[in-house]
Scaffold this active site. Structure first.
Site, short mmCIF file in Angstrom:
data_model
loop_
_atom_site.label_atom_id
_atom_site.label_comp_id
_atom_site.label_asym_id
_atom_site.label_seq_id
_atom_site.Cartn_x
_atom_site.Cartn_y
_atom_site.Cartn_z
N LYS A 191 0.85 -1.20 0.00
CA LYS A 191 0.00 0.00 0.00
C LYS A 191 0.88 1.24 0.00
CE LYS A 191 -4.59 -0.26 1.93
NZ LYS A 191 -5.39 -0.16 3.17
O1 G3P Z 1 -9.27 0.10 3.67
C1 G3P Z 1 -9.28 1.42 4.14
C2 G3P Z 1 -10.05 1.50 5.40
O2 G3P Z 1 -9.40 0.74 6.39
C3 G3P Z 1 -10.31 2.86 5.90
O3 G3P Z 1 -11.50 2.77 6.57
O4 G3P Z 1 -13.25 3.36 8.13
O5 G3P Z 1 -10.89 4.16 8.52
O6 G3P Z 1 -12.26 5.13 6.71
P1 G3P Z 1 -12.00 3.94 7.53
#
Ligand code: G3P
Length: 214
Positions: free
Chosen positions: A83
């Site tokens: 990533k």
């Molecule tokens: O895959 C990306 C994800 O982990 C981000 O999620 O909920 O932190 O926006 P969030």
């Protein structure tokens, strides 16, 4: 449609894997920190039963640092996708890594232009963060729609991972659009199977079966 599991919690990944729902895994520094465990140990454990791509994120901010980190992380397991954040430095790193056949997942994508750049740089995956766009009053899923259209126009092979998923409707909308992958938090996957009419139906069948002639 491929389902990735968006967590660094090995028990949760194992549970989803036993249910046949894991085509890959995505982690990020926040998810790893939440586990309070050694990063390498977590990744080794996940790779012991997940064959699909496992995303591991770099934390360097310059291209050279990202490239070195990516080479190191890629050596940990056979199925790593590195990533890389959506910056110019990140794109420079993606270009070099793609020439070395190291798979990359460009993360923190919030616009279609960013997704176009990532594809041109040779990213294996692009991760539009739809929940975070919804959080600031935009329609995250519209971005997915735009990216899928643009990639189709030019035949880019970069796969679209719908990320920052918050609820089952996000998964459904991603499926309607035809996104390659949804990376789903375990709590959302859990909810996807539920329907009250299914529960009532099972109850009724079992009650009736008790009365049936056997
Ligand atoms: O895959 C990306 C994800 O982990 C981000 O999620 O909920 O932190 O926006 P969030």
């Amino acid at each position: 449609m491929k389902f990735f599991i968006d967590t660094a919690n090995v028990d949760a990944i194992r549970k989803a894997h036993e249910r046949g729902m894991v085509d890959g895994v995505t982690t990020n520094p926040s998810l790893v920190a939440k586990e309070g465990r050694n990063f390498r140990e977590i990744i080794d454990e996940i790779a012991s039963f997940v064959d699909g791509p496992i995303s591991l994120e770099v934390v360097s901010e310059d291209a050279q640092g990202m490239i070195e980190e990516a080479r190191e992380l890629n050596g940990w397991i056979d199925n790593a996708a590195i990533k890389i954040p959506m910056t110019w430095e990140g794109l420079k790193a993606v270009k070099v890594l793609s020439e070395e056949d190291i798979h990359t997942n460009v993360t923190l994508c919030f616009s279609a232009n960013q997704a176009l750049l990532a594809a041109k740089a040779g990213a294996s995956f692009i991760s539009p963060f739809i929940g975070r766009l919804d959080d600031v009053g935009k329609t995250g899923m519209q971005l997915v729609d735009e990216i899928v259209q643009i990639y189709m126009n030019y035949g880019y092979e970069t796969e679209v991972i719908v990320a920052s998923i918050r609820h089952p409707m996000h998964v459904l909308e991603a499926a309607y659009i035809g996104a390659d992958i949804a990376t789903i938090p375990p709590s959302v996957l859990e909810k996807m199977v539920n329907h009250p009419l299914t529960d009532v139906g099972i109850e009724r069948f079992l009650a009736d079966w008790k009365k049936a002639k056997k």
